[in-house]
Design an enzyme around this catalytic site. Sequence first.
Site, short mmCIF file in Angstrom:
data_model
loop_
_atom_site.label_atom_id
_atom_site.label_comp_id
_atom_site.label_asym_id
_atom_site.label_seq_id
_atom_site.Cartn_x
_atom_site.Cartn_y
_atom_site.Cartn_z
N LYS A 226 2.62 -3.70 6.25
CA LYS A 226 2.79 -3.83 4.80
C LYS A 226 4.27 -3.76 4.44
O LYS A 226 4.77 -4.54 3.64
CB LYS A 226 2.02 -2.73 4.06
CG LYS A 226 0.50 -2.88 4.10
CD LYS A 226 0.03 -4.02 3.25
CE LYS A 226 -1.48 -4.08 3.14
NZ LYS A 226 -1.97 -5.33 2.53
N SER B 281 0.83 -1.22 0.00
CA SER B 281 0.00 0.00 0.00
C SER B 281 0.86 1.26 0.00
O SER B 281 1.97 1.27 0.53
CB SER B 281 -0.87 -0.01 1.26
OG SER B 281 -1.49 1.24 1.44
N TYR C 221 -0.88 -0.52 10.15
CA TYR C 221 -1.15 -1.15 8.84
C TYR C 221 0.01 -0.93 7.87
O TYR C 221 0.51 -1.87 7.26
CB TYR C 221 -2.45 -0.53 8.31
CG TYR C 221 -2.81 -0.82 6.87
CD1 TYR C 221 -3.44 -2.00 6.52
CD2 TYR C 221 -2.56 0.12 5.88
CE1 TYR C 221 -3.81 -2.25 5.20
CE2 TYR C 221 -2.92 -0.11 4.56
CZ TYR C 221 -3.55 -1.29 4.23
OH TYR C 221 -3.91 -1.52 2.93
N1 LIG Z 1 -8.72 -0.82 -1.47
C1 LIG Z 1 -7.70 0.03 -1.33
O1 LIG Z 1 -7.85 1.24 -1.48
C2 LIG Z 1 -6.32 -0.48 -1.03
C3 LIG Z 1 -5.24 0.41 -1.02
C4 LIG Z 1 -3.97 -0.06 -0.72
C5 LIG Z 1 -3.78 -1.41 -0.46
N2 LIG Z 1 -4.85 -2.25 -0.47
C6 LIG Z 1 -4.63 -3.66 -0.16
O2 LIG Z 1 -5.22 -4.46 -1.18
C7 LIG Z 1 -5.75 -5.66 -0.62
C8 LIG Z 1 -7.21 -5.80 -0.98
O3 LIG Z 1 -7.89 -4.68 -0.48
P1 LIG Z 1 -9.47 -4.60 -0.51
O4 LIG Z 1 -9.84 -3.20 -0.72
O5 LIG Z 1 -10.02 -5.65 -1.41
O6 LIG Z 1 -9.81 -4.96 1.02
P2 LIG Z 1 -11.01 -5.82 1.55
O7 LIG Z 1 -11.12 -5.52 3.01
O8 LIG Z 1 -12.23 -5.65 0.72
O9 LIG Z 1 -10.48 -7.29 1.33
C9 LIG Z 1 -9.56 -7.88 2.16
C10 LIG Z 1 -10.10 -9.24 2.52
O10 LIG Z 1 -9.19 -9.85 3.43
C11 LIG Z 1 -9.97 -10.61 4.33
N3 LIG Z 1 -9.23 -10.84 5.56
C12 LIG Z 1 -8.91 -9.91 6.50
N4 LIG Z 1 -8.23 -10.50 7.48
C13 LIG Z 1 -8.10 -11.81 7.14
C14 LIG Z 1 -7.52 -12.94 7.77
N5 LIG Z 1 -6.91 -12.83 8.94
N6 LIG Z 1 -7.59 -14.12 7.15
C15 LIG Z 1 -8.22 -14.24 5.94
N7 LIG Z 1 -8.80 -13.22 5.30
C16 LIG Z 1 -8.74 -12.02 5.91
C17 LIG Z 1 -11.22 -9.80 4.57
O11 LIG Z 1 -12.30 -10.62 5.00
C18 LIG Z 1 -11.47 -9.18 3.20
O12 LIG Z 1 -12.42 -9.91 2.45
C19 LIG Z 1 -5.48 -5.57 0.87
O13 LIG Z 1 -4.27 -6.24 1.14
C20 LIG Z 1 -5.31 -4.10 1.13
O14 LIG Z 1 -4.50 -3.85 2.24
C21 LIG Z 1 -6.11 -1.83 -0.75
#
Ligand SMILES: NC(=O)c1ccc[n+]([C@@H]2O[C@H](COP(=O)([O-])OP(=O)(O)OC[C@H]3O[C@@H](n4cnc5c(N)ncnc54)[C@H](O)[C@@H]3O)[C@@H](O)[C@H]2O)c1
Length: 338
Positions: free
Chosen positions: A157, A125, A153
């Site tokens: 990362k 991220s 967080y």
């Molecule tokens: N969406 C954004 O703006 C953004 C920005 C930067 C980084 N990211 C990264 O991209 C990835 C996807 O993001 P997203 O927006 O789809 O998030 P999201 O929260 O929709 O999806 C993450 C998923 O991980 C699952 N999860 C959380 N803890 C868990 C665990 N201990 N075991 C198994 N599953 C677990 C959650 O249930 C969720 O479905 C993440 O790693 C997030 O940190 C997202």
Amino acid sequence: MKLLITGGGGFVGARLARTLLARGQLAGRTIDRLVLTDITPPPADLLADTRVEARTGTLLSQAPALQGEDFDGVFHLASAVSGECELDFELGLRSNLDSTRALLDALRARTAAGGPVPRLVFSSSVAVFGPDPAFAWPGIVADDTLPAPQTSYGTHKLMCEYLIADYTRKGFLDGRSARLMTVTVRPGRPNGAASGFFSGIIREPLAGIVSACPVDAGVSHPMSSPSQTVDGLIRVYEATREQLGGRLALNLPALNVRVADMLDALEEVAGSQVRALVRFERDERIAGIVANWPSGATAARAARLGLAPCRQFADIIREYIADCRAAPNAAQALKGIQ
Ligand SMILES: NC(=O)c1ccc[n+]([C@@H]2O[C@H](COP(=O)([O-])OP(=O)(O)OC[C@H]3O[C@@H](n4cnc5c(N)ncnc54)[C@H](O)[C@@H]3O)[C@@H](O)[C@H]2O)c1
């Protein structure tokens, strides 16, 4: 080939799964099996695909069993989000750091037992960046800006990026970390991310609902659309090591945009009455977090892989509207423009 997506029930994970299934192949190989792990089950359309196998539970509980399986590729997206990690320190460590270590060690054990060396893309991220009094803060962060996370967080990362680079150096796996920009517009209900309002100020007005913007109109931030984010993850997977040019993480492309520009784009696409549903109600907690975030990003390494940012924020809004129209809840989600 057999692929694993951790966090496959989430926003980006489910979209990535759909895109991969529609392509049918990755890096020139046919996708025969797609395992989706998550705490929550994936959406019904994914479950209906015979190539998909869903496994529900925490990654920490599922990781040990993974060492008995050959995976050609892994997209590691499972993660607790920023707001959750700030509220619950233990949850953040467990979900983001311990789970990643357990996943990497399961893959390492399989490789040591003669399995294929899996390719792994980790969703890092832009939250790895932040100001530190020891250095001048550029605001606009580049691939080679020194990360200085200001949240748990972002810290997790960054630690995972380095672990993946080291497991790759040791030959346990072929890892790549892509730093996602804030992905907008996120559908559904707000999640625990401190960045959630960047989607809320578009999603809620389009649904005819008043939305509070907790920061000033001049705040600028690096954004990406869901489709461009997924394209970026796939391109990073498909890149050769030579194309990547290193083991360290790279920034995915960003559209650097101010809140005021986002609202102008909302007005352009949906009209002034929709824009008027956004009220500025400063929230010191959120504004304080956002003040420590980059105001923009560049992505020179991603550009060398052929990845480009969205041209304008209005395109991101139009993508969201098109997605809503294709989904069953279109009437609710777009109530503000009907
Ligand atoms: N969406 C954004 O703006 C953004 C920005 C930067 C980084 N990211 C990264 O991209 C990835 C996807 O993001 P997203 O927006 O789809 O998030 P999201 O929260 O929709 O999806 C993450 C998923 O991980 C699952 N999860 C959380 N803890 C868990 C665990 N201990 N075991 C198994 N599953 C677990 C959650 O249930 C969720 O479905 C993440 O790693 C997030 O940190 C997202």
